[in-house]
Design an enzyme around this catalytic site. Structure first.
Site, PDB file in Angstrom:
ATOM      1  N   HIS A 121     -23.720  -0.539  -5.638  1.00  0.00           N
ATOM      2  CA  HIS A 121     -22.817  -0.751  -4.509  1.00  0.00           C
ATOM      3  C   HIS A 121     -21.744  -1.772  -4.856  1.00  0.00           C
ATOM      4  CE1 HIS A 121     -21.691  -2.284  -0.425  1.00  0.00           C
ATOM      5  NE2 HIS A 121     -21.650  -0.982  -0.216  1.00  0.00           N
ATOM      6  N   HIS A 145     -15.876   2.176   5.331  1.00  0.00           N
ATOM      7  CA  HIS A 145     -16.940   3.036   4.826  1.00  0.00           C
ATOM      8  C   HIS A 145     -17.056   4.338   5.610  1.00  0.00           C
ATOM      9  CE1 HIS A 145     -18.082  -0.838   3.107  1.00  0.00           C
ATOM     10  NE2 HIS A 145     -18.905  -0.209   2.292  1.00  0.00           N
ATOM     11  N   ARG A 220      -2.382  -5.473   4.408  1.00  0.00           N
ATOM     12  CA  ARG A 220      -3.632  -5.304   3.666  1.00  0.00           C
ATOM     13  C   ARG A 220      -4.694  -6.209   4.277  1.00  0.00           C
ATOM     14  NH1 ARG A 220      -7.948  -3.810   2.034  1.00  0.00           N
ATOM     15  NH2 ARG A 220      -8.611  -3.741  -0.142  1.00  0.00           N
ATOM     16  N   CYS A 267       0.228  -5.890  -3.573  1.00  0.00           N
ATOM     17  CA  CYS A 267      -1.191  -5.600  -3.638  1.00  0.00           C
ATOM     18  C   CYS A 267      -1.545  -5.156  -5.056  1.00  0.00           C
ATOM     19  CB  CYS A 267      -1.547  -4.508  -2.639  1.00  0.00           C
ATOM     20  SG  CYS A 267      -3.274  -4.000  -2.673  1.00  0.00           S
ATOM     21  N   TYR A 405     -10.849  -6.894  -7.854  1.00  0.00           N
ATOM     22  CA  TYR A 405      -9.554  -7.359  -8.331  1.00  0.00           C
ATOM     23  C   TYR A 405      -9.640  -7.892  -9.763  1.00  0.00           C
ATOM     24  CZ  TYR A 405      -8.281  -6.779  -3.474  1.00  0.00           C
ATOM     25  OH  TYR A 405      -8.066  -6.247  -2.224  1.00  0.00           O
TER      26      TYR A 405
END
Length: 561
Positions: A121, A145, A220, A267, A405
């Site tokens: 996950h 999700h 974002r 982003c 990231y």
């Protein structure tokens, strides 16, 4: 004997899992039902599914062959006798809350064993918070999700049904929507997810204005937008010899000089759509507009840290500055990130605790009342709704710093990725994109010329010095005109070396090639360090779809109508 070639987790409602969970063999039909989907858009999670297990068995009645999966496999079945999945009570589900006992969850009346999925996950062990209970309250918060492809992934782990009595109890305990108080957004934005809200403007809007209006600045969010009372707002500064420094919004405005910078924020997933075209990645399918350029005003972080006790003694041991937002998950964990201390305290770092955007108070979607603006650095480090600053010897342990990231080799996959092996993204690479014309546009040959517009930016304060544009897919090139201000107005003064935080808009008008019926327009930018964009996506492709900065290409048709 009939062969059922199927993903391993589907067998949890079939024969392989019967010994572990004592599920009757008759539940094979449940596995068949779970494979009803023929295809899905894989955003990376399914790449981690182990396809090595094969279930073989003899089915009553005539034969059936089942082939299923998330990568466009199709379910096929013939004359299989129908049975039902096992039924579990809520108490039975709650006994499965650890990796040792198995991790079970419920969702809309079904029971899932996600034990093997926990390790894969992307949110790490946070998924264990739902162990032994319902996913609904968590997905109300982590609403990203609740998408079709995620539901299909979850379906692979189904082991049974929740008892009707316990389903009724869950329906009674209806959850409130944590996103109900989110601000309104302009309908022109292209929405990637509604909850949390993530959206970008039409690309052509970006080249209309050197300063991107806050309404059209990409949004974002990772969690619901917090409601913060500016009168009671307090910012905590910790980790320095003077103890905890607490500042109100008024303190930031009156006790520290106000500084203004013009800086682009981008982003890390901007242009992820280009990578998805090469090979599917995990993440929001951003186009080219997850970037914007704005004026930011506020107190310098350097001044605040000096007031809180930063000095040469601290510089001997401190290496990082952490930021925590006021947007929190169900555990009270805030969105967090960190930047190197040298960037935070450097006189030329220009890091702001910003309370204004484009000469107005920062809108809620962009961090009201205070956000960090770290110019030249990836948007993920520009923490919104700032609540806490910590000076530390260690990098932030936040999920978004440690397990997201980050960039990886094109060869890395979800089965073998090691997040500790890559540094957190800070400065971003050189970038440019074409905003006008749009891909697929139709050009009238009678116009004789074609105007192409776009933006260009580089991280780390490196100035864009040139943008090359091609109308023939990169065979020949022309140099575009750069703009660092609004049309018809004087450009902004040239930035000091290493402090070019703003983007540049660019434009070129070129003759249409004679007889051409289709044009492949291409752009690439060059910065003051002579970094240039790579020509194609495959060498920079990565499983998260980050740092997508290959030459941007659009195709247009030329007609005689």
């Amino acid at each position: 004997m009939l062969l059922l070639k199927c993903c391993h987790s589907l067998t949890r409602c079939g024969l392989v899992s019967t010994q572990r969970h004592k599920v009757a063999p008759a539940v094979v039909s449940c596995a068949l039902r779970l494979c009803s989907s023929s295809s899905t858009e894989d955003l990376g999670l399914s790449q981690r599914t182990n396809w090595k297990h094969i279930l073989a068995g003899l089915l009553a009645g005539t034969g059936a062959v089942l082939a299923c999966g998330l990568h466009h496999h199709k379910a096929e079945q013939a004359d299989v006798r129908v049975s039902t999945c096992p039924v579990f009570s809520h108490d039975e589900v709650t006994k499965h809350r650890t990796l040792e006992d198995g991790v079970w969850v419920t969702y809309k009346g079904s029971v899932y064993d996600i034990t093997e999925f926990v390790a894969m996950h992307p949110g790490g062990n946070k998924i264990l918070l739902a162990a032994g209970g319902a996913l609904e309250p968590f997905w109300a918060l982590y609403a990203v999700h609740n998408q079709e492809h995620v539901l299909e992934i979850l379906s692979q782990y189904k082991v049974g049904e929740l008892s009707e009595e316990d389903q009724k109890k869950q329906r009674v305990a209806e959850q409130t929507d944590p996103f109900a108080s989110d601000p309104e957004r302009h309908p022109v934005l292209h929405v990637n997810t509604h909850k949390p809200f993530n959206g970008e403007p039409p690309p052509e809007i970006l080249s209309d204005s050197y300063i991107t209006p806050s309404t059209f600045f990409f949004k974002r969010n990772h969690l619901p937008v917090p409601q913060v009372d500016p009168a009671s707002y307090r910012l905590q500064v910790e980790g320095l010899p003077g103890g905890v420094l607490t500042l109100s919004l008024e303190d930031l405005k009156t006790k520290f000089p106000k500084h203004t910078i013009t800086a682009a924020l981008q982003c890390a997933g901007n242009r992820r759509r280009d990578m998805n075209k090469v090979k599917v990645v995990q993440g929001l399918n951003w186009g080219i507009a997850a970037i914007g350029n704005a004026k930011w005003s506020g107190a310098r972080l350097r001044d605040v840290l000096l007031a809180a006790g930063f000095g040469p003694d601290v510089a001997q041991w401190a290496r990082h500055v952490h930021f925590e937002g006021l947007d929190k998950d169900v555990t009270g964990t805030a969105y967090g990130s960190s930047i190197p201390l040298s960037k935070a305290v450097g006189e030329e770092g220009d890091v702001l605790l910003a309370y204004e955007m484009n000469d107005e108070e920062i809108p809620r979607d962009h961090g009201f009342p205070v956000r960090v603006v770290v110019p030249g650095v990836v948007g993920a480090r520009n923490v919104k709704w700032l609540g806490r600053i910590v000076v530390s010897a260690e990098e932030s342990d936040s999920h978004w710093q440690q397990r997201d990231y980050k960039g990886f080799s094109p060869g890395a996959d979800w089965d073998h990725v090691d997040f500790k092996s890559s540094p957190a993204i800070q400065e971003l690479p050189i970038q440019s994109a074409i905003t006008v014309p749009a891909d697929g546009a139709v050009i009238d040959r009678s116009d004789e010329t074609l105007t192409v517009m776009g933006y260009a930016w580089s991280g780390g304060g490196r100035e864009v010095v040139r943008v090359d544009v091609s109308l023939d897919g990169g065979k020949t090139w022309q140099v575009a005109e750069l703009r660092s201000g609004e049309k018809g107005q004087a450009p902004e003064p040239p930035p000091p070396p290493g402090r070019a935080w703003a983007w540049k808009l660019w434009e070129i008008t070129a003759p249409l090639p004679p007889e051409a019926q289709e044009l492949e327009i291409t752009c690439k930018a060059v910065d003051s360090s002579y970094n240039v964009q790579p020509d194609t996506v495959p060498p920079i492709w990565n499983l998260r779809g980050l740092l997508s900065n290959a030459w941007h290409r659009v195709k247009v048709r030329v007609t005689d109508d």
